[in-house]
Design a protein around this motif. Structure first.
Motif, PDB file in Angstrom:
ATOM      1  N   ALA A   9     -44.042  23.599   4.402  1.00  0.00           N
ATOM      2  CA  ALA A   9     -44.073  24.791   5.249  1.00  0.00           C
ATOM      3  C   ALA A   9     -44.733  25.956   4.520  1.00  0.00           C
ATOM      4  O   ALA A   9     -45.549  26.699   5.086  1.00  0.00           O
ATOM      5  N   VAL A  10     -44.397  26.114   3.253  1.00  0.00           N
ATOM      6  CA  VAL A  10     -44.960  27.200   2.456  1.00  0.00           C
ATOM      7  C   VAL A  10     -46.468  27.038   2.316  1.00  0.00           C
ATOM      8  O   VAL A  10     -47.241  27.975   2.550  1.00  0.00           O
ATOM      9  N   TRP A  11     -46.914  25.842   1.965  1.00  0.00           N
ATOM     10  CA  TRP A  11     -48.339  25.636   1.725  1.00  0.00           C
ATOM     11  C   TRP A  11     -49.150  25.604   3.012  1.00  0.00           C
ATOM     12  O   TRP A  11     -50.329  25.965   3.011  1.00  0.00           O
ATOM     13  N   SER A  12     -48.543  25.186   4.099  1.00  0.00           N
ATOM     14  CA  SER A  12     -49.277  25.205   5.370  1.00  0.00           C
ATOM     15  C   SER A  12     -49.595  26.638   5.785  1.00  0.00           C
ATOM     16  O   SER A  12     -50.716  26.937   6.234  1.00  0.00           O
ATOM     17  N   ALA A  43     -54.546  23.077   7.213  1.00  0.00           N
ATOM     18  CA  ALA A  43     -53.298  23.823   7.418  1.00  0.00           C
ATOM     19  C   ALA A  43     -52.512  23.255   8.598  1.00  0.00           C
ATOM     20  O   ALA A  43     -51.277  23.161   8.551  1.00  0.00           O
ATOM     21  N   LEU A  44     -53.220  22.861   9.651  1.00  0.00           N
ATOM     22  CA  LEU A  44     -52.548  22.292  10.818  1.00  0.00           C
ATOM     23  C   LEU A  44     -51.893  20.955  10.471  1.00  0.00           C
ATOM     24  O   LEU A  44     -50.759  20.683  10.902  1.00  0.00           O
ATOM     25  N   VAL A  45     -52.581  20.136   9.692  1.00  0.00           N
ATOM     26  CA  VAL A  45     -52.001  18.856   9.272  1.00  0.00           C
ATOM     27  C   VAL A  45     -50.759  19.083   8.419  1.00  0.00           C
ATOM     28  O   VAL A  45     -49.721  18.421   8.596  1.00  0.00           O
ATOM     29  N   LEU A  46     -50.840  20.037   7.492  1.00  0.00           N
ATOM     30  CA  LEU A  46     -49.678  20.356   6.657  1.00  0.00           C
ATOM     31  C   LEU A  46     -48.520  20.880   7.499  1.00  0.00           C
ATOM     32  O   LEU A  46     -47.348  20.557   7.233  1.00  0.00           O
ATOM     33  N   ALA A  47     -48.846  21.676   8.509  1.00  0.00           N
ATOM     34  CA  ALA A  47     -47.789  22.218   9.371  1.00  0.00           C
ATOM     35  C   ALA A  47     -47.099  21.105  10.159  1.00  0.00           C
ATOM     36  O   ALA A  47     -45.863  21.100  10.289  1.00  0.00           O
ATOM     37  N   LEU A  48     -47.876  20.171  10.668  1.00  0.00           N
ATOM     38  CA  LEU A  48     -47.274  19.059  11.420  1.00  0.00           C
ATOM     39  C   LEU A  48     -46.407  18.193  10.516  1.00  0.00           C
ATOM     40  O   LEU A  48     -45.304  17.775  10.900  1.00  0.00           O
ATOM     41  N   ALA A  49     -46.918  17.939   9.303  1.00  0.00           N
ATOM     42  CA  ALA A  49     -46.117  17.156   8.353  1.00  0.00           C
ATOM     43  C   ALA A  49     -44.852  17.912   7.966  1.00  0.00           C
ATOM     44  O   ALA A  49     -43.766  17.323   7.850  1.00  0.00           O
ATOM     45  N   GLY A  50     -44.999  19.220   7.781  1.00  0.00           N
ATOM     46  CA  GLY A  50     -43.837  20.036   7.445  1.00  0.00           C
ATOM     47  C   GLY A  50     -42.799  20.035   8.554  1.00  0.00           C
ATOM     48  O   GLY A  50     -41.590  20.005   8.289  1.00  0.00           O
ATOM     49  N   PHE A  51     -43.253  20.054   9.792  1.00  0.00           N
ATOM     50  CA  PHE A  51     -42.316  20.029  10.924  1.00  0.00           C
ATOM     51  C   PHE A  51     -41.513  18.727  10.933  1.00  0.00           C
ATOM     52  O   PHE A  51     -40.294  18.736  11.172  1.00  0.00           O
ATOM     53  N   VAL A  52     -42.183  17.621  10.660  1.00  0.00           N
ATOM     54  CA  VAL A  52     -41.491  16.325  10.645  1.00  0.00           C
ATOM     55  C   VAL A  52     -40.435  16.305   9.546  1.00  0.00           C
ATOM     56  O   VAL A  52     -39.294  15.848   9.752  1.00  0.00           O
ATOM     57  N   VAL A  53     -40.795  16.813   8.348  1.00  0.00           N
ATOM     58  CA  VAL A  53     -39.855  16.821   7.228  1.00  0.00           C
ATOM     59  C   VAL A  53     -38.672  17.735   7.533  1.00  0.00           C
ATOM     60  O   VAL A  53     -37.506  17.387   7.263  1.00  0.00           O
ATOM     61  N   ILE A  54     -38.947  18.904   8.091  1.00  0.00           N
ATOM     62  CA  ILE A  54     -37.862  19.838   8.424  1.00  0.00           C
ATOM     63  C   ILE A  54     -36.933  19.229   9.468  1.00  0.00           C
ATOM     64  O   ILE A  54     -35.707  19.361   9.387  1.00  0.00           O
ATOM     65  N   GLY A  72     -45.929  29.349  12.544  1.00  0.00           N
ATOM     66  CA  GLY A  72     -46.951  30.371  12.309  1.00  0.00           C
ATOM     67  C   GLY A  72     -48.242  29.782  11.768  1.00  0.00           C
ATOM     68  O   GLY A  72     -49.337  30.180  12.164  1.00  0.00           O
ATOM     69  N   ALA A  73     -48.117  28.815  10.846  1.00  0.00           N
ATOM     70  CA  ALA A  73     -49.313  28.175  10.292  1.00  0.00           C
ATOM     71  C   ALA A  73     -50.088  27.442  11.372  1.00  0.00           C
ATOM     72  O   ALA A  73     -51.327  27.521  11.439  1.00  0.00           O
ATOM     73  N   ALA A  74     -49.381  26.725  12.238  1.00  0.00           N
ATOM     74  CA  ALA A  74     -50.047  25.994  13.315  1.00  0.00           C
ATOM     75  C   ALA A  74     -50.743  26.949  14.280  1.00  0.00           C
ATOM     76  O   ALA A  74     -51.864  26.691  14.726  1.00  0.00           O
ATOM     77  N   ALA A  75     -50.094  28.065  14.583  1.00  0.00           N
ATOM     78  CA  ALA A  75     -50.692  29.041  15.498  1.00  0.00           C
ATOM     79  C   ALA A  75     -51.958  29.648  14.902  1.00  0.00           C
ATOM     80  O   ALA A  75     -52.994  29.769  15.575  1.00  0.00           O
ATOM     81  N   LEU A  76     -51.902  30.042  13.639  1.00  0.00           N
ATOM     82  CA  LEU A  76     -53.078  30.616  12.981  1.00  0.00           C
ATOM     83  C   LEU A  76     -54.217  29.610  12.908  1.00  0.00           C
ATOM     84  O   LEU A  76     -55.389  29.957  13.126  1.00  0.00           O
ATOM     85  N   ALA A  77     -53.891  28.367  12.594  1.00  0.00           N
ATOM     86  CA  ALA A  77     -54.918  27.337  12.493  1.00  0.00           C
ATOM     87  C   ALA A  77     -55.592  27.103  13.840  1.00  0.00           C
ATOM     88  O   ALA A  77     -56.820  26.975  13.925  1.00  0.00           O
ATOM     89  N   LEU A  78     -54.797  27.068  14.908  1.00  0.00           N
ATOM     90  CA  LEU A  78     -55.362  26.821  16.234  1.00  0.00           C
ATOM     91  C   LEU A  78     -56.247  27.968  16.696  1.00  0.00           C
ATOM     92  O   LEU A  78     -57.205  27.756  17.452  1.00  0.00           O
ATOM     93  N   VAL A  79     -55.949  29.195  16.246  1.00  0.00           N
ATOM     94  CA  VAL A  79     -56.797  30.340  16.595  1.00  0.00           C
ATOM     95  C   VAL A  79     -58.220  30.133  16.086  1.00  0.00           C
ATOM     96  O   VAL A  79     -59.197  30.539  16.724  1.00  0.00           O
ATOM     97  N   LEU A  80     -58.365  29.486  14.935  1.00  0.00           N
ATOM     98  CA  LEU A  80     -59.694  29.218  14.384  1.00  0.00           C
ATOM     99  C   LEU A  80     -60.300  27.928  14.927  1.00  0.00           C
ATOM    100  O   LEU A  80     -61.507  27.840  15.137  1.00  0.00           O
ATOM    101  N   ILE A  81     -59.463  26.914  15.146  1.00  0.00           N
ATOM    102  CA  ILE A  81     -59.974  25.596  15.533  1.00  0.00           C
ATOM    103  C   ILE A  81     -60.403  25.552  16.989  1.00  0.00           C
ATOM    104  O   ILE A  81     -61.466  25.004  17.322  1.00  0.00           O
ATOM    105  N   MET A  82     -59.615  26.135  17.896  1.00  0.00           N
ATOM    106  CA  MET A  82     -59.864  25.982  19.329  1.00  0.00           C
ATOM    107  C   MET A  82     -61.205  26.555  19.778  1.00  0.00           C
ATOM    108  O   MET A  82     -61.947  25.899  20.522  1.00  0.00           O
TER     109      MET A  82
END
Length: 261
Positions: free
Chosen positions: A16-19, A61-72, A85-95
């Motif tokens: 979560a921190v690194w994402s 960052a999105l991959v790390l966020a998804l992995a972090g969500f599964v672990v959490i 938050g990481a997933a939202a920020l990443a999607l702002v750039l990716i979409m």
């Protein structure tokens, strides 16, 4: 008797921190690429690679966020809002990048379009003012002409019965209406063609396209030719042909019906 309470401290998910850190880092990378292109510090290709690098970091960052969500979810660690938050920020750039790429797949691209492939209008002032990293202004010749005929058979010169000076003033007025940067304008004279050179911005990236419009006196009035070429890259998202068609339609409406097209 003193009762002791047992406090179990929940651990923070490192994913979560690194994402979140990675997603935040992706923003300045992408922003720097856009700024360097806008200020012409980098050419389009180099700026595009910089922006794509930022998007690649956002995807990580999105991959790390998804992995972090599964672990959490499985281990009950802290950091849920960080991965969100990481997933939202990443999607702002990716979409936006993914959307533009999808739209661009169905768009016809031709970096150099002219109404006269046999004798295309020549750039004079812009030829000396552009950077060395820009595309060549030498018309590619038959290869480009064949492609244009296949993609845009309706791109042709227009002939008016109005005098050349009137057409020249009309072209200048339309160029100013479109907010093109007029680099040079030479009025037509007896035995000499008129010429307007300008720079326009095209969607979706604000790319610079270089334009030259030739106003040629003929026995029946005036012939108008135009050339629009992308300054950087091979993709124009159809802007060159669209720009010529639009200007000629507006010029015809301004001056009356042309004799022929």
């Amino acid at each position: 008797m003193i009762r002791r309470r047992l406090y179990i401290e929940e651990r923070m998910s490192r994913l979560a921190v690194w994402s979140l850190r990675t997603a935040i880092f992706a923003f300045p990378v992408t922003f720097i690429g856009g700024v360097l292109f806008a200020t012409e510090t980098l050419d389009f290709r180099s700026a595009l690679y910089t922006v794509l690098a930022g998007v690649a970091v956002a995807m990580l960052a999105l991959v790390l966020a998804l992995a972090g969500f599964v672990v959490i979810w499985n281990e009950g660690l802290k950091g849920l809002w960080r991965v969100i938050g990481a997933a939202a920020l990443a999607l702002v750039l990716i979409m936006p990048t993914a959307t533009l790429a999808a739209l661009g797949m169905g768009v016809r691209n031709l970096p150099d379009v002219t109404t006269d492939p046999l004798d295309p209008p020549h750039f004079i002032t812009l030829g000396a003012a552009r950077s060395r990293a820009a595309n060549s202004l030498v018309y590619p010749g038959d290869r480009m002409a064949v492609l244009q005929l296949d993609l845009y058979p309706g791109i042709k010169p227009m002939t008016f019965d109005s005098p050349p000076d009137e057409i020249f003033r009309g072209v200048l007025a339309l160029a100013k209406r479109h907010k093109w940067l007029i680099v040079d304008s030479v009025p037509p004279r007896e035995g000499r063609d008129g010429r307007v050179e300008a720079v326009a911005r095209s969607l979706p990236f604000g790319l610079r396209d270089d334009l030259v419009i030739r106003i040629r006196p003929i026995s029946t009035g005036t012939r108008v030719d135009m050339r629009s070429t992308a300054r950087s890259g091979d993709a124009d998202f159809g802007s060159n042909a669209r720009r010529i068609s639009q200007l000629f339609a507006e010029l015809a409406d301004q001056q009356g019906r042309p004799l022929r097209r």
